[in-house]
Motif scaffolding. Structure first.
Motif, short mmCIF file in Angstrom:
data_model
loop_
_atom_site.label_atom_id
_atom_site.label_comp_id
_atom_site.label_asym_id
_atom_site.label_seq_id
_atom_site.Cartn_x
_atom_site.Cartn_y
_atom_site.Cartn_z
N ARG B 354 42.16 28.45 36.01
CA ARG B 354 42.99 29.43 35.29
C ARG B 354 43.11 30.71 36.10
O ARG B 354 44.17 31.32 36.16
N ARG B 355 41.98 31.10 36.71
CA ARG B 355 42.02 32.32 37.52
C ARG B 355 43.02 32.18 38.64
O ARG B 355 43.81 33.08 38.92
N TYR B 356 42.98 31.02 39.32
CA TYR B 356 43.86 30.84 40.47
C TYR B 356 45.31 30.82 40.03
O TYR B 356 46.18 31.35 40.70
N ARG B 359 46.33 34.26 39.31
CA ARG B 359 46.44 34.99 40.56
C ARG B 359 47.75 34.66 41.26
O ARG B 359 48.49 35.55 41.68
N PHE B 443 36.32 40.16 36.32
CA PHE B 443 37.13 39.01 35.88
C PHE B 443 36.30 37.74 35.88
O PHE B 443 36.48 36.86 35.04
N GLN B 444 35.41 37.64 36.87
CA GLN B 444 34.56 36.46 36.91
C GLN B 444 33.61 36.46 35.71
O GLN B 444 33.36 35.42 35.11
N ASP B 471 33.20 30.86 42.54
CA ASP B 471 33.53 30.53 41.16
C ASP B 471 32.73 29.37 40.59
O ASP B 471 33.28 28.44 39.99
#
Lengths: 155, 584
Positions: B354-356, B359, B443-444, B471
């Protein structure tokens, strides 16, 4: 888990106020020399309060986040406000240990201990906010532990 | 007995130093540069000065070469040098990381060579011999390796394995040779990205007036065509330059294993000839990109602490590298250098994807925003929506980022893999770990993710390229952190007992791994994309090569394998902590 000396907060707050003052000075200078129409007279003060407040908050939070511990085989550090960083420095990898006291640190009666490894991040590991005695003690202790653990060279 | 440089180095050094001067002089005299302040006798005075300078130069260089003496003793390399200020140095042999020999065309004709000795400290080459005969250079390289083996055996008592591993004249086995087709492919894949910049500079400085007057004279369509042609031309030129450079640099590349050293040779015009002791290897990096992945090629970098990145010759850090080879070949070599065995990467948890996604979508959004702003503010007639077409690409990229990311804790190594367009698989022996850094950004932390970075003394790592498990979940990060620390301790223990925790003698990778309980345990090209994943590290450990462990112990009895397992599962903390004993 050890914490830093509470006075380090004063030091950090002082530093951030200094930075804030510099920015406020710039704002003041711009107001005086260029005098753009959109820059109100109270701008330097606002800049000072904003930066100083932010810096002070961070200083306090940073103090709260800082922990370190001399463990059995390694030095462990935990710190960081936005990015929380935990570092493990095995004693076998310690190259040398310094204590250092910058002018501001001397003013506040504090010192820091810096641990060097052969790693590419070199002097990444420093423990600020110790009393000079504690800093020397920590240095001596780390030195003894590093000698005792007697690391073969990793390089 | 001290030795000195080759007598041929005097003329070479004089020509090298004086060459520029001579050309300058010829220019001054031949070009008829006016020297009014010297009067009519000007040229004569210039000649006289030049003559004195030449004599001084010859004298200095002769003195330098005669003063320079060196001697290899049982455990040091002693160098005495200097004409005006003398310098004596003793370099402990064990501190020498690499010995490199380089010869350019002229030096090859004269049969002389430059020998460079690298140590870990400092930002530059520790010592350079300019110049010795090529035979002497080779002798130094061999002798040093021999003395080092003898030296370690002496210093550490009955090490035992040394004589077996290294007979007096170590046999050389060729590990890798770059054949013609690989060289051709390497050339084809090498594009020099500096060329466009240089061309641009040339054009902008030399031809700006010409170009601008020309530009105003041609109609718009022609301009577009011209731009296209120009772009193509620049691309072709960069490609040709890159290919030529790669071919010149890696012509006839050979990697040879000689005793416990790795030796390489390469170069068309300038020959390089270097040695890397196995026990100085810090990190192995297998790099590839989508193109190489598709055709099954990869690049290997071998890192020691000796080279300074971005140093004198640009590619210092990667000199000891295999520029391009079939992936299996590279993996075989990795296995030979650092027997990692089968790597079974574990991916980050799905929430990392989801982060990627966020981003890469943000990147698309920003691009669209900029175009939109430019469109509305500057009233250019560019449509603002084309970047939105990139959304599917962004989604795919995010997925690929997640898919290619992985980490694995083996018996002796930690392996991490990151990157899509430039994917790097880093193999770090536990023994080489310097510090362990666990960082979690805001965010992590929201997703309970963490990045565990393993810092080594490798020189390529300076660019932020440390091995990192990016991650991973918070709990895993805690686990990995303590695990790495414990295993470093065990590796150091094993090393101290005199049986290196890592070593080329390990043969266990050939024992297969039928006991591997994983879903794809029997695949050997394990550094390839693994689809399994999802198993926790704790699951990995007990099943790994239990059968081979027994044999392992007979062949390299001190391997931390068994003990690692103890420390790992926390059954016997005393084994791993016992080394605190001061008597140890």
């Amino acid at each position: 888990m050890n914490r830093l000396h509470p006075r380090i907060r004063l030091l950090w707050i002082g530093r951030s106020l200094l930075t804030a003052a510099i920015f406020a000075g710039i704002a003041f200078g711009v107001g005086r020399v260029v005098d753009p129409a959109w820059l109100p007279a109270w701008a330097p003060l606002a800049v000072f309060v904003a930066f100083g407040g932010l810096g002070a908050t961070f200083a306090v939070l940073r103090y709260r986040s800082w922990r370190f511990e001399v463990r059995e085989d390694s030095l462990y550090l935990e710190r960081g406000v936005l990015t929380r960083v935990r570092t493990v420095v095995p004693f076998v990898r310690i190259q040398h240990v310094d204590t250092s006291r910058s002018p501001t640190e001397r003013l506040a009666g504090l010192a820091s201990t810096v641990v060097y490894t052969a790693g590419s991040r070199g002097a990444d590991v420093s423990v600020p906010g110790l009393t000079p005695g504690d800093a020397d003690d920590l240095r001596e202790r780390l030195k003894r532990l590093a000698i005792r653990s007697e690391g073969e060279d990793a390089v | 007995m001290p030795r000195s440089l080759s007598p041929l180095s005097v003329p070479y050094r004089v020509l090298q130093r004086g060459g520029g001067l001579a050309i300058g002089l010829a220019f001054v005299l031949g070009g008829g540069v006016n020297l009014p302040f010297l009067g009519p006798a000007g040229p004569l005075i210039v000649l006289a000065v030049a003559g004195v300078a030449a004599v001084a130069l010859v004298g200095y260089e002769t003195a330098y070469v005669r003063r320079f003496s060196y001697e290899l003793t049982a455990d040091t390399l002693d160098i005495d040098s200097g004409v005006l200020s003398r310098r004596s140095r003793e370099i402990p042999l064990r501190r020498i990381q690499n010995v490199d020999i380089s010869r350019n065309v002229i030096q090859r004709l004269l049969g002389i060579a430059v020998v460079s000795f690298e140590t870990a400290g400092g930002g530059e080459t520790e010592a350079q011999f300019r110049y010795v005969t090529f035979e002497e250079a080779k002798r130094l390289q061999k002798e040093l390796a021999r003395l080092k083996r003898g030296g370690t055996a002496d210093a550490e008592g009955s090490v035992g394995e040394e004589p077996a591993a290294a007979p007096t004249e170590p046999e050389s086995t060729e590990l890798f040779a770059l054949d013609r087709s690989e060289l051709a492919i390497l050339g084809a894949l090498s594009i020099d990205f500096r060329v466009p910049g240089i061309l641009f500079l040339l054009v902008s400085t030399l031809g700006s007036t010409v170009v601008s007057s020309y530009l105003s004279a041609v109609p718009g369509v022609a301009l577009v065509v011209l731009a296209g042609v120009l772009f193509a031309a620049v691309a072709v030129v960069s490609w040709i330059v890159g290919a030529a450079a790669a071919i010149v640099e890696y012509y006839d590349f050979r990697l040879v294993r000689s005793g416990d050293e790795l030796q390489y040779e390469r170069g068309l015009l300038q020959r390089y000839d270097g040695s890397i002791p196995f026990d100085k290897i810090q990190t192995l990096t297998v790099a590839d990109n989508p193109l190489k992945r598709h055709f099954g090629y990869a690049t290997l970098y071998i890192e020691t602490a000796g080279y300074t990145p971005g140093g004198s010759s640009g590619s210092r850090g990667s000199e000891a590298a295999i520029p391009l080879a079939k992936r299996e070949h590279v993996l075989d070599l990795v296995e030979e250098l650092e027997p990692v065995g089968d790597v079974d990467f574990e991916r980050p948890p799905r929430r990392a994807r989801r982060r990627y996604l966020v981003r890469s979508l943000l990147a698309v959004g920003v691009l669209t925003g900029i175009l939109y702003a430019a469109d509305s503010l500057l009233s250019l007639s560019i449509p603002w929506w084309p970047p939105l077409l990139l959304v599917p690409v962004a989604v795919l990229y995010a997925h690929a980022t997640w898919r290619h990311r992985g980490r694995w804790l083996g018996e002796h190594h930690v392996v991490t893999r990151n990157g899509v367009l430039r994917r790097k698989t880093k193999i770090v022996p536990y023994y080489r770990i310097q510090t362990i850094i666990d960082s979690r950004s805001v965010f992590q932390r929201r997703l309970d993710l963490a990045t565990v970075t393993v810092d080594t003394a490798g020189s390529l790592s300076l660019g932020g390229g440390d091995a990192a498990a990016v991650d991973v979940s918070g709990a895993t990060a805690d686990h990995v952190r303590t695990e790495l620390e414990a295993r470093l301790g065990l590796a150091v223990d094993a090393y101290r007992v005199g049986r290196a925790g890592i070593g080329i003698e390990d043969e266990y990778e050939q024992n297969g791994d039928d006991s591997e309980s994983g879903s794809r345990g029997s695949e050997s090209a394990s550094l390839d994309d693994g689809e399994s994943g999802g198993r926790s590290i704790a699951d990995d450990e007990p099943g790994v090569r239990r059968d081979s462990t027994a044999e392992d112990e007979s062949s390299r009895s001190g391997s931390p394998v068994d003990r690692t397992r103890d420390g790992q599962e926390g059954e016997d903390p005393d084994t791993s902590r016992g080394r605190d004993d001061p008597d140890d």
